[in-house]
Structures are given as structure tokens and as C-alpha cells.
Design a protein around this motif. Structure first.
Motif, mmCIF file in Angstrom:
data_model
loop_
_atom_site.group_PDB
_atom_site.id
_atom_site.type_symbol
_atom_site.label_atom_id
_atom_site.label_comp_id
_atom_site.label_asym_id
_atom_site.label_seq_id
_atom_site.Cartn_x
_atom_site.Cartn_y
_atom_site.Cartn_z
ATOM 1 N N VAL A 52 -10.647 -15.419 6.491
ATOM 2 C CA VAL A 52 -10.076 -15.679 5.168
ATOM 3 C C VAL A 52 -8.569 -15.822 5.299
ATOM 4 O O VAL A 52 -8.000 -15.621 6.375
ATOM 5 C CB VAL A 52 -10.408 -14.540 4.176
ATOM 6 N N GLY A 53 -7.922 -16.134 4.180
ATOM 7 C CA GLY A 53 -6.475 -16.275 4.214
ATOM 8 C C GLY A 53 -5.728 -14.956 4.150
ATOM 9 O O GLY A 53 -4.618 -14.836 4.676
ATOM 10 N N HIS A 54 -6.328 -13.955 3.507
ATOM 11 C CA HIS A 54 -5.634 -12.674 3.317
ATOM 12 C C HIS A 54 -6.662 -11.547 3.283
ATOM 13 O O HIS A 54 -7.722 -11.687 2.656
ATOM 14 C CB HIS A 54 -4.843 -12.680 2.010
ATOM 15 N N VAL A 55 -6.356 -10.440 3.947
ATOM 16 C CA VAL A 55 -7.213 -9.255 3.954
ATOM 17 C C VAL A 55 -6.534 -8.164 3.137
ATOM 18 O O VAL A 55 -5.402 -7.761 3.439
ATOM 19 C CB VAL A 55 -7.472 -8.741 5.383
ATOM 20 N N SER A 56 -7.214 -7.703 2.088
ATOM 21 C CA SER A 56 -6.706 -6.631 1.233
ATOM 22 C C SER A 56 -7.631 -5.434 1.395
ATOM 23 O O SER A 56 -8.752 -5.433 0.900
ATOM 24 C CB SER A 56 -6.691 -7.093 -0.230
ATOM 25 N N ALA A 57 -7.153 -4.415 2.111
ATOM 26 C CA ALA A 57 -7.988 -3.264 2.445
ATOM 27 C C ALA A 57 -7.441 -1.998 1.814
ATOM 28 O O ALA A 57 -6.298 -1.613 2.067
ATOM 29 C CB ALA A 57 -8.067 -3.092 3.964
ATOM 30 N N CYS A 58 -8.253 -1.364 0.986
ATOM 31 C CA CYS A 58 -7.909 -0.080 0.379
ATOM 32 C C CYS A 58 -8.799 0.973 1.031
ATOM 33 O O CYS A 58 -10.017 0.983 0.809
ATOM 34 C CB CYS A 58 -8.124 -0.133 -1.130
ATOM 35 N N LEU A 59 -8.194 1.847 1.822
ATOM 36 C CA LEU A 59 -8.955 2.692 2.724
ATOM 37 C C LEU A 59 -8.727 4.184 2.487
ATOM 38 O O LEU A 59 -7.585 4.635 2.351
ATOM 39 C CB LEU A 59 -8.570 2.371 4.181
ATOM 40 N N ALA A 60 -9.824 4.930 2.459
ATOM 41 C CA ALA A 60 -9.721 6.384 2.449
ATOM 42 C C ALA A 60 -9.065 6.836 3.744
ATOM 43 O O ALA A 60 -9.159 6.171 4.780
ATOM 44 C CB ALA A 60 -11.115 7.000 2.325
ATOM 45 N N ASN A 61 -8.374 7.971 3.680
ATOM 46 C CA ASN A 61 -7.716 8.574 4.837
ATOM 47 C C ASN A 61 -6.489 7.788 5.303
ATOM 48 O O ASN A 61 -5.925 8.102 6.347
ATOM 49 C CB ASN A 61 -8.696 8.763 5.995
ATOM 50 N N ALA A 62 -6.081 6.783 4.534
ATOM 51 C CA ALA A 62 -4.789 6.128 4.769
ATOM 52 C C ALA A 62 -3.786 6.811 3.850
ATOM 53 O O ALA A 62 -3.322 6.244 2.869
ATOM 54 C CB ALA A 62 -4.886 4.636 4.481
ATOM 55 N N ASP A 63 -3.482 8.057 4.148
ATOM 56 C CA ASP A 63 -2.709 8.890 3.229
ATOM 57 C C ASP A 63 -1.203 8.802 3.446
ATOM 58 O O ASP A 63 -0.435 9.039 2.522
ATOM 59 C CB ASP A 63 -3.160 10.345 3.349
ATOM 60 N N LEU A 64 -0.784 8.473 4.653
ATOM 61 C CA LEU A 64 0.632 8.386 4.976
ATOM 62 C C LEU A 64 0.968 6.967 5.430
ATOM 63 O O LEU A 64 0.105 6.269 5.977
ATOM 64 C CB LEU A 64 0.982 9.370 6.098
ATOM 65 N N PRO A 65 2.212 6.516 5.231
ATOM 66 C CA PRO A 65 2.584 5.168 5.688
ATOM 67 C C PRO A 65 2.268 4.927 7.157
ATOM 68 O O PRO A 65 1.841 3.821 7.524
ATOM 69 C CB PRO A 65 4.091 5.120 5.411
ATOM 70 N N VAL A 66 2.450 5.931 8.007
ATOM 71 C CA VAL A 66 2.166 5.745 9.424
ATOM 72 C C VAL A 66 0.676 5.491 9.649
ATOM 73 O O VAL A 66 0.296 4.714 10.544
ATOM 74 C CB VAL A 66 2.653 6.964 10.244
ATOM 75 N N GLU A 67 -0.172 6.099 8.818
ATOM 76 C CA GLU A 67 -1.611 5.845 8.932
ATOM 77 C C GLU A 67 -1.960 4.448 8.432
ATOM 78 O O GLU A 67 -2.824 3.766 9.017
ATOM 79 C CB GLU A 67 -2.387 6.907 8.158
ATOM 80 N N GLU A 68 -1.307 4.001 7.374
ATOM 81 C CA GLU A 68 -1.524 2.636 6.890
ATOM 82 C C GLU A 68 -1.148 1.617 7.959
ATOM 83 O O GLU A 68 -1.855 0.620 8.166
ATOM 84 C CB GLU A 68 -0.725 2.389 5.613
ATOM 85 N N GLU A 69 -0.041 1.867 8.644
ATOM 86 C CA GLU A 69 0.412 0.947 9.690
ATOM 87 C C GLU A 69 -0.580 0.908 10.848
ATOM 88 O O GLU A 69 -0.906 -0.166 11.375
ATOM 89 C CB GLU A 69 1.791 1.365 10.186
ATOM 90 N N GLU A 70 -1.080 2.071 11.250
ATOM 91 C CA GLU A 70 -2.035 2.135 12.354
ATOM 92 C C GLU A 70 -3.330 1.405 11.997
ATOM 93 O O GLU A 70 -3.877 0.639 12.801
ATOM 94 C CB GLU A 70 -2.334 3.592 12.706
ATOM 95 N N LEU A 71 -3.797 1.616 10.773
ATOM 96 C CA LEU A 71 -5.042 0.972 10.343
ATOM 97 C C LEU A 71 -4.842 -0.528 10.160
ATOM 98 O O LEU A 71 -5.742 -1.320 10.472
ATOM 99 C CB LEU A 71 -5.538 1.621 9.058
ATOM 100 N N ALA A 72 -3.683 -0.933 9.660
ATOM 101 C CA ALA A 72 -3.408 -2.360 9.516
ATOM 102 C C ALA A 72 -3.431 -3.047 10.880
ATOM 103 O O ALA A 72 -3.983 -4.148 11.025
ATOM 104 C CB ALA A 72 -2.066 -2.580 8.830
ATOM 105 N N ALA A 73 -2.834 -2.404 11.881
ATOM 106 C CA ALA A 73 -2.839 -2.980 13.230
ATOM 107 C C ALA A 73 -4.269 -3.127 13.750
ATOM 108 O O ALA A 73 -4.609 -4.123 14.402
ATOM 109 C CB ALA A 73 -2.008 -2.112 14.172
ATOM 110 N N ALA A 74 -5.113 -2.136 13.457
ATOM 111 C CA ALA A 74 -6.509 -2.195 13.905
ATOM 112 C C ALA A 74 -7.245 -3.348 13.231
ATOM 113 O O ALA A 74 -8.065 -4.036 13.854
ATOM 114 C CB ALA A 74 -7.205 -0.870 13.609
ATOM 115 N N LEU A 75 -6.947 -3.584 11.942
ATOM 116 C CA LEU A 75 -7.602 -4.689 11.237
ATOM 117 C C LEU A 75 -7.073 -6.042 11.706
ATOM 118 O O LEU A 75 -7.836 -7.011 11.785
ATOM 119 C CB LEU A 75 -7.414 -4.537 9.723
ATOM 120 N N VAL A 76 -5.787 -6.128 12.035
ATOM 121 C CA VAL A 76 -5.223 -7.373 12.567
ATOM 122 C C VAL A 76 -5.951 -7.767 13.841
ATOM 123 O O VAL A 76 -6.251 -8.956 14.068
ATOM 124 C CB VAL A 76 -3.709 -7.218 12.813
ATOM 125 N N ARG A 77 -6.275 -6.781 14.680
ATOM 126 C CA ARG A 77 -6.961 -7.070 15.944
ATOM 127 C C ARG A 77 -8.344 -7.663 15.727
ATOM 128 O O ARG A 77 -8.882 -8.328 16.618
ATOM 129 C CB ARG A 77 -7.049 -5.797 16.795
#
Length: 331
Positions: free
Chosen positions: A67-92
């Protein structure tokens, strides 16, 4: 369907995951449901594998590979550092060239904001735990770590069950005041005493996850007039309002009309005592706040956040909202 401004919406909670593929015109062309998302327990990549199963099925239904854009709202993404880590995993995973990860509370907030042209307001989610977020059209947000007691949190279904057990145990052994919770909690599991229930929980004869079954027992006991149970429910309302008003203040929304969205299983159940006290306290502390219970599926919020990011027109927002709400909204 071309990739274009299509959106992959992901709402991943602790117990289940919903995904949707939204075409550029707002049609939902693929959807699937998967298991819970718990990276702290099983690791990031295995948790994303669970998302991938649902995404693969939704893509197959939509007839696309990305798709053109991935919008993910995830449990346990409580801190910005966790959001960044999970975003990197989804980019892969290469589901789309642009990926945005937010805490799953933002999905509840966005789903409940009916003013699609100007998303602004605050949401409190009270399910297994409790969290609160707020957002403004200019991108500013308000949020809490919401990790548990170490970040100052109290409540949610799990917290209510634990509090009910604490009061019931002390009522039985004489350290606390009398409460019908002493009999009602063990009776729920067919046990004769709190001692028996404590033993069963401690030794694993009753699975830890089943403690959440005690939250409805607490509310029923409060409805029956038990003073201790009612005090616990009142404290839950106080916490919801405290989080709401702090978030409103951070966003400078206390002096103007703004929605306060109430979501999650505990708040969506609209227990009269809890609902009435939340509304009464909000009227006192934030008179211009407009409380509203969110009943739409959170994946709608993830989809709308994605459409916000790609600059979709309001009629596209309206089409995806109609898909999930049937054009009807409940306050």
C-alpha cells in the motif's frame, strides 16, 4: 487497486489484531483479524509475525502486495523509543513505503472524533489497563507513559480486579472493613472463601488471565449497594477524569469545547455509577468538555489516521467511517 494513497490500517491490542486495506477512495477492500500483539512477552519480531499473518490475508483479499501508507496503532507502544523500534520492524516487512506507528489509544481517539476535518480532543481508554492521549490538528499530542504503577497509573479491568481482591482478602482476615466482595469473588469460581481463592490463584489452579472475570463481579456488587465496592468504582471515575483534565490542560483545551472520548471495555459498558460520576466530575472540572462513549471498532481510527497522513479529502474519511459505523453514531 493501485498503491497510490491506499492505506493499511492496523489496530493491534493485547488480545487481538484487526487490519484493513483502504483504497484511495475510502473503500475497505480487504480485512482480517489475528492474534494479540505482545512484544514485551514474546519479542518484537515474533509479535510482528502475528501481524504479518493478518496483513497477508487482508492483502490477498484486496488483491495487492503493498500500500502507499501503513498506519499502525499498537498495544505496548507506550514510549517514543518503543514506537520507533516497532516502526523499524514494520518498515522491514515492506508493506508500504511510509510507516507510522502510534500507541493503540490513538486509534480509539481518532475513531471517536466525528469532526474529520479537524481531529482534536482527548481519549481515555479503560480496558485491561488505562491510558489517555490527546491530539490537535497541528500535530501536537498529549500522552502518558501508561506502563503501570511505576508510571503512576491505577485502574483498568486488571487494576479493578486486583483492588477487589485486596479488599475482600482483608475483609475475611479482619484487617479491613466488611464487604460483600468477600463472598462474591470466591463464589464466582465456585469456592467457599477468600482463602480458597487466594490459594487457587497463587498455585495456578485458576489462570492469571481469569482475574479479569472479577471486574464485572465488582461492578455488580457496587450496584447492589456495597460501600467498599462503590468506593473502588468511584476511584476509577476519579482517575479517568484526572487523566482527561490533565491532557486537556496540556493541549490548552480546558477553556474551549472539546470532545473527551471514553473507550475500552470498562467504559464502553456504561456502568451507571461509573458513567454518571465521570460525567459529573468532568462537568465540574472541565465544563466545556463533551464526553462521548466510543463504540466504533478501533481499526477505524487507525484507518482515519492513515487517511489524515496522506491528505485524503473529507468524503474519503466519510466513506471508511460509514463502512464501520453504518452512518450511525452513538453518544
Amino acid at each position: 487497486m493501485g498503491v497510490g494513497t491506499s492505506v493499511l490500517a492496523i489496530d493491534a491490542g493485547n488480545s487481538k489484531t484487526d487490519v484493513a486495506v483502504v483504497a484511495a477512495d475510502g473503500r475497505v477492500v480487504g480485512a482480517a483479524r489475528g492474534g494479540g500483539f505482545q512484544p514485551p512477552r514474546i519479542g518484537v519480531e515474533p509479535a510482528v509475525d502475528i501481524l504479518a499473518d493478518a496483513v497477508t490475508r487482508a492483502f490477498a483479499q484486496a488483491g495487492v502486495a503493498s500500500v502507499g501508507h501503513v498506519s499502525a496503532c499498537l498495544a505496548n507502544a507506550d514510549l517514543p523509543v518503543e514506537e520507533e523500534e516497532l516502526a523499524a520492524a514494520l518498515v522491514r516487512r515492506a508493506w508500504g513505503p511510509r510507516v507510522e506507528v502510534r500507541n493503540d489509544t490513538f486509534a480509539i481517539l481518532r475513531a471517536g472524533l466525528l469532526e474529520d476535518a479537524e481531529p482534536r480532543g482527548v481519549a481515555v481508554v479503560c480496558g485491561a489497563g488505562i491510558n489517555c492521549v490527546g491530539m490537535l490538528p497541528d500535530g501536537r499530542t498529549a500522552r502518558f507513559p501508561a506502563i503501570g504503577r511505576i508510571s503512576g497509573d491505577w485502574g483498568g479491568g486488571g487494576g479493578l480486579a486486583e483492588e477487589a481482591l485486596w479488599f475482600a482478602a482483608r475483609a475475611e482476615d479482619g484487617r479491613g472493613e466488611p464487604t460483600a466482595l468477600r463472598e462474591r469473588l470466591p463464589a464466582h469460581f465456585g469456592l467457599a472463601s477468600m482463602y480458597a481463592l487466594i490459594e487457587a490463584l497463587h498455585l495456578g489452579r485458576i489462570a492469571p488471565a481469569r482475574r479479569h472475570e472479577l471486574t464485572p463481579v465488582l461492578f455488580a456488587t457496587a450496584t447492589a449497594g456495597d460501600i467498599v465496592a462503590r468506593s473502588v468504582v468511584d476511584r476509577m471515575a476519579d482517575e479517568v477524569v484526572a487523566m482527561s483534565t490533565v491532557a486537556l490542560g496540556r493541549l490548552d483545551l480546558l477553556d474551549e469545547e472539546a470532545p473527551v472520548l471514553l473507550g475500552g471495555s470498562v467504559l464502553a459498558a456504561r456502568h451507571p455509577q461509573l458513567d454518571d460520576r465521570v460525567r459529573a466530575l468532568l462537568a465540574e472540572r472541565a465544563p466545556k468538555a463533551v464526553p462521548r462513549v466510543v463504540v466504533a471498532r478501533p481499526v477505524l481510527g487507525a484507518a482515519l489516521l492513515g487517511l489524515d497522513q496522506v491528505g485524503a479529502p473529507t468524503e474519503v474519511h466519510a466513506r471508511v467511517r460509514a463502512h464501520y459505523e453504518g452512518g450511525a453514531n452513538r453518544n
